[in-house]
Design an enzyme around this catalytic site. Sequence first.
Site, PDB file in Angstrom:
ATOM      1  N   ASN A   6       0.880  -1.172   0.000  1.00 27.96           N
ATOM      2  CA  ASN A   6       0.000   0.000   0.000  1.00 27.96           C
ATOM      3  C   ASN A   6       0.916   1.220   0.000  1.00 27.96           C
ATOM      4  O   ASN A   6       1.515   1.550   1.009  1.00 27.96           O
ATOM      5  CB  ASN A   6      -0.889  -0.013   1.255  1.00 27.96           C
ATOM      6  CG  ASN A   6      -1.695   1.272   1.384  1.00 27.96           C
ATOM      7  OD1 ASN A   6      -1.823   2.028   0.431  1.00 27.96           O
ATOM      8  ND2 ASN A   6      -2.248   1.504   2.568  1.00 27.96           N
ATOM      9  N   LYS A   8       0.156   4.292  -0.353  1.00 26.68           N
ATOM     10  CA  LYS A   8      -0.446   5.520   0.205  1.00 26.68           C
ATOM     11  C   LYS A   8      -0.163   6.699  -0.735  1.00 26.68           C
ATOM     12  O   LYS A   8      -0.173   6.508  -1.955  1.00 26.68           O
ATOM     13  CB  LYS A   8       0.076   5.773   1.627  1.00 26.68           C
ATOM     14  CG  LYS A   8      -0.003   4.520   2.484  1.00 26.68           C
ATOM     15  CD  LYS A   8       0.258   4.784   3.924  1.00 26.68           C
ATOM     16  CE  LYS A   8       0.325   3.445   4.648  1.00 26.68           C
ATOM     17  NZ  LYS A   8       0.308   3.580   6.077  1.00 26.68           N
ATOM     18  N   HIS A  93      -9.350   1.332   4.816  1.00 22.41           N
ATOM     19  CA  HIS A  93      -8.048   1.450   5.501  1.00 22.41           C
ATOM     20  C   HIS A  93      -8.215   2.388   6.700  1.00 22.41           C
ATOM     21  O   HIS A  93      -8.994   3.346   6.651  1.00 22.41           O
ATOM     22  CB  HIS A  93      -7.010   2.003   4.521  1.00 22.41           C
ATOM     23  CG  HIS A  93      -5.623   1.946   5.069  1.00 22.41           C
ATOM     24  ND1 HIS A  93      -5.128   2.909   5.913  1.00 22.41           N
ATOM     25  CD2 HIS A  93      -4.639   1.022   4.919  1.00 22.41           C
ATOM     26  CE1 HIS A  93      -3.890   2.577   6.258  1.00 22.41           C
ATOM     27  NE2 HIS A  93      -3.570   1.436   5.668  1.00 22.41           N
ATOM     28  N   GLU A  95      -6.510   4.756   7.756  1.00 25.95           N
ATOM     29  CA  GLU A  95      -6.291   6.181   7.462  1.00 25.95           C
ATOM     30  C   GLU A  95      -7.543   6.802   6.846  1.00 25.95           C
ATOM     31  O   GLU A  95      -7.852   7.965   7.095  1.00 25.95           O
ATOM     32  CB  GLU A  95      -5.057   6.355   6.555  1.00 25.95           C
ATOM     33  CG  GLU A  95      -3.776   6.147   7.363  1.00 25.95           C
ATOM     34  CD  GLU A  95      -2.603   5.597   6.584  1.00 25.95           C
ATOM     35  OE1 GLU A  95      -2.598   5.638   5.342  1.00 25.95           O
ATOM     36  OE2 GLU A  95      -1.668   5.092   7.244  1.00 25.95           O
ATOM     37  N   GLU A 166      -5.492  -4.998  10.499  1.00 26.01           N
ATOM     38  CA  GLU A 166      -4.439  -3.999  10.675  1.00 26.01           C
ATOM     39  C   GLU A 166      -4.669  -3.256  11.981  1.00 26.01           C
ATOM     40  O   GLU A 166      -5.432  -2.268  12.013  1.00 26.01           O
ATOM     41  CB  GLU A 166      -4.478  -2.992   9.518  1.00 26.01           C
ATOM     42  CG  GLU A 166      -4.277  -3.617   8.158  1.00 26.01           C
ATOM     43  CD  GLU A 166      -3.628  -2.624   7.195  1.00 26.01           C
ATOM     44  OE1 GLU A 166      -2.533  -2.924   6.727  1.00 26.01           O
ATOM     45  OE2 GLU A 166      -4.199  -1.554   6.961  1.00 26.01           O
ATOM     46  N   GLY A 172       2.428   2.094  10.552  1.00 24.59           N
ATOM     47  CA  GLY A 172       3.381   3.196  10.381  1.00 24.59           C
ATOM     48  C   GLY A 172       4.075   3.588  11.672  1.00 24.59           C
ATOM     49  O   GLY A 172       4.706   4.643  11.750  1.00 24.59           O
ATOM     50  N   SER A 211       3.358  -2.444  10.145  1.00 24.61           N
ATOM     51  CA  SER A 211       4.823  -2.477  10.256  1.00 24.61           C
ATOM     52  C   SER A 211       5.422  -3.835   9.897  1.00 24.61           C
ATOM     53  O   SER A 211       6.390  -4.263  10.524  1.00 24.61           O
ATOM     54  CB  SER A 211       5.268  -2.023  11.651  1.00 24.61           C
ATOM     55  OG  SER A 211       4.799  -0.709  11.899  1.00 24.61           O
TER      56      SER A 211
END
Length: 254
Positions: A6, A8, A93, A95, A166, A172, A211
């Site tokens: 991904n 991003k 996701h 985010e 996730e 991240g 991660s």
Amino acid sequence: MLIAGNWKMNLTLEESLNLVKAVRSAGVKNEAIKVGMAVPFPYLVPCSELLEESENISIGAQNIHAESNGAFTGETSADMLLSCRIEWTIIGHSERRYLFHESNEVVKAKVERAVASNLGIILCVGEPKEVRNRGEEEDFVSNQLMESLPAELPDSYWSKIVLAYEPVWAIGTGLTASPKQAQTMHAFIRRQMESTFGSRAKGISILYGGSMKPGNASELLDQQDIDGGLIGGASLKAESFIEIIRQAEQIEKI
Ligand code: PEP
């Protein structure tokens, strides 16, 4: 097993094409493994053109709108992706959920649109840190799943849906769920899917994301209910992404 990157909102066009070319020349040496890269919208077509001859490596999107067309400035629909021969997207996701305030209801509308258009999805779920600290991560993820998925999915769609667990605290941050924490949640998700949707859901692929990198990929991918990875930071460099693919190829259970 699926190893999906991904990207991003990262990389220039030139860097993107170089990364895809590097992954393409590294190739996939085990037929049981598929590789995907979810790239920014402007790079979807040029990146996928580089992979026209590659059976096991594909390009996907990172998001869609819930409507099929209309006055939604700046948005992209499932049908638009399909018309560009892009066959899958990430939905939900963390985010998108937290930075762009996408509720389970919005995520579900997007899933329904993808199903109606027959666009493949990687649907993401995962709990924030405070929920895990309270020991409520299973309830939270179960609720997210049940509220993000339609009550029924057509038989023909089951091969197009992948889930990604996730944990938000691991995305991240450099923190990773331990193999045991991840396996426990993946087994829970599989049981939950089976009890809701019956035996068709048993074989669903559940990716781990948070991660994942060359230093921890093998032991995560080795867990019984972990069927691949959704990889952010480590997918931006050819060396680390290809190393994760190489490690996946060695996993004995596949
Ligand atoms: C992700 O964005 O889906 C992700 C898992 O990111 P990272 O690997 O950087 O934690």
